[in-house]
Design an enzyme around this catalytic site. Structure first.
Site, PDB file in Angstrom:
ATOM      1  CG  ASP A  29     -47.600  13.926  -7.852  1.00  0.00           C
ATOM      2  OD1 ASP A  29     -47.499  12.701  -8.025  1.00  0.00           O
ATOM      3  OD2 ASP A  29     -47.700  14.747  -8.796  1.00  0.00           O
ATOM      4  CG  HIS A  99     -43.974   6.450  -7.739  1.00  0.00           C
ATOM      5  ND1 HIS A  99     -43.283   5.924  -8.817  1.00  0.00           N
ATOM      6  CD2 HIS A  99     -45.168   6.868  -8.231  1.00  0.00           C
ATOM      7  CE1 HIS A  99     -44.025   6.029  -9.904  1.00  0.00           C
ATOM      8  NE2 HIS A  99     -45.190   6.587  -9.578  1.00  0.00           N
TER       9      HIS A  99
HETATM   10  P1  AMP Z   1     -47.011   7.442 -11.940  1.00  0.00           P
HETATM   11  O1  AMP Z   1     -47.902   7.944 -13.041  1.00  0.00           O
HETATM   12  O2  AMP Z   1     -47.685   6.488 -10.983  1.00  0.00           O
HETATM   13  O3  AMP Z   1     -45.696   6.879 -12.481  1.00  0.00           O
HETATM   14  O4  AMP Z   1     -46.678   8.692 -11.049  1.00  0.00           O
HETATM   15  C1  AMP Z   1     -45.628   9.571 -11.303  1.00  0.00           C
HETATM   16  C2  AMP Z   1     -45.936  10.810 -10.517  1.00  0.00           C
HETATM   17  O5  AMP Z   1     -44.772  11.587 -10.438  1.00  0.00           O
HETATM   18  C3  AMP Z   1     -47.028  11.685 -11.146  1.00  0.00           C
HETATM   19  O6  AMP Z   1     -48.110  11.835 -10.241  1.00  0.00           O
HETATM   20  C4  AMP Z   1     -46.304  13.012 -11.403  1.00  0.00           C
HETATM   21  O7  AMP Z   1     -47.114  14.141 -11.185  1.00  0.00           O
HETATM   22  C5  AMP Z   1     -45.152  12.939 -10.419  1.00  0.00           C
HETATM   23  N1  AMP Z   1     -43.981  13.732 -10.769  1.00  0.00           N
HETATM   24  C6  AMP Z   1     -43.375  13.808 -11.980  1.00  0.00           C
HETATM   25  N2  AMP Z   1     -42.301  14.620 -11.917  1.00  0.00           N
HETATM   26  C7  AMP Z   1     -42.242  15.075 -10.631  1.00  0.00           C
HETATM   27  C8  AMP Z   1     -41.360  15.940  -9.936  1.00  0.00           C
HETATM   28  N3  AMP Z   1     -40.307  16.539 -10.545  1.00  0.00           N
HETATM   29  N4  AMP Z   1     -41.595  16.182  -8.624  1.00  0.00           N
HETATM   30  C9  AMP Z   1     -42.648  15.601  -8.010  1.00  0.00           C
HETATM   31  N5  AMP Z   1     -43.499  14.747  -8.600  1.00  0.00           N
HETATM   32  C10 AMP Z   1     -43.308  14.495  -9.900  1.00  0.00           C
END
Ligand code: AMP
Ligand code: ZN
Length: 113
Positions: A29, A99
């Site tokens: 993440d 995810h």
């Molecule tokens: P959610 O809030 O459950 O939809 O989780 C989305 C997650 O994606 C969050 O924890 C973000 O920090 C993560 N995230 C967003 N953009 C990226 C990225 N480019 N690479 C890795 N993680 C990401």
């Protein structure tokens, strides 16, 4: 397809990949909330858990088993870890490609915020 995680799968957007096979990708993440914070995703685009169909049972099982295997690799299987699917607004879902969050390496609070 404007999905962020589909772009990570296709390498249009870089990520720190932890595991990959034909069906599953796992990457760190970008805004980690624990010493281990890995996202385990299906390569097939599924928006939310609400969109799962019976034919998705295999891939959801793979996500869970892969999260446990990564936890073992990271040395946090015995101490413990948390796995979370956030769904829609009240859970704070921000990326609409399912995810499984794998978090560990520190003591977690319960109930979650
Ligand atoms: P959610 O809030 O459950 O939809 O989780 C989305 C997650 O994606 C969050 O924890 C973000 O920090 C993560 N995230 C967003 N953009 C990226 C990225 N480019 N690479 C890795 N993680 C990401
Ligand atoms: Zn997607």
């Amino acid at each position: 397809m404007s999905c962020l995680f589909c772009k990570i799968i296709s390498r249009e957007i870089p990520s720190s990949i932890v595991y990959e096979d034909e069906h599953v990708l796992a990457f760190n993440d970008i805004n980690g909330q624990a010493p281990t914070h890995v996202l385990v995703i299906p390569k097939r685009h599924i928006e939310t858990l609400n969109d799962l169909e019976p034919g998705d049972d295999q891939i959801v099982g793979e996500l869970a088993r892969r999260a446990a295997a990564i936890a073992k690799d990271k040395g946090i299987a015995a101490s413990g870890f948390r796995t979370v699917f956030n769904t829609n607004r009240d859970a704070g879902q921000t990326v609409f490609h399912i995810h499984l969050h794998l978090l560990g390496g520190r003591k977690m609070a319960w109930p979650p915020g």
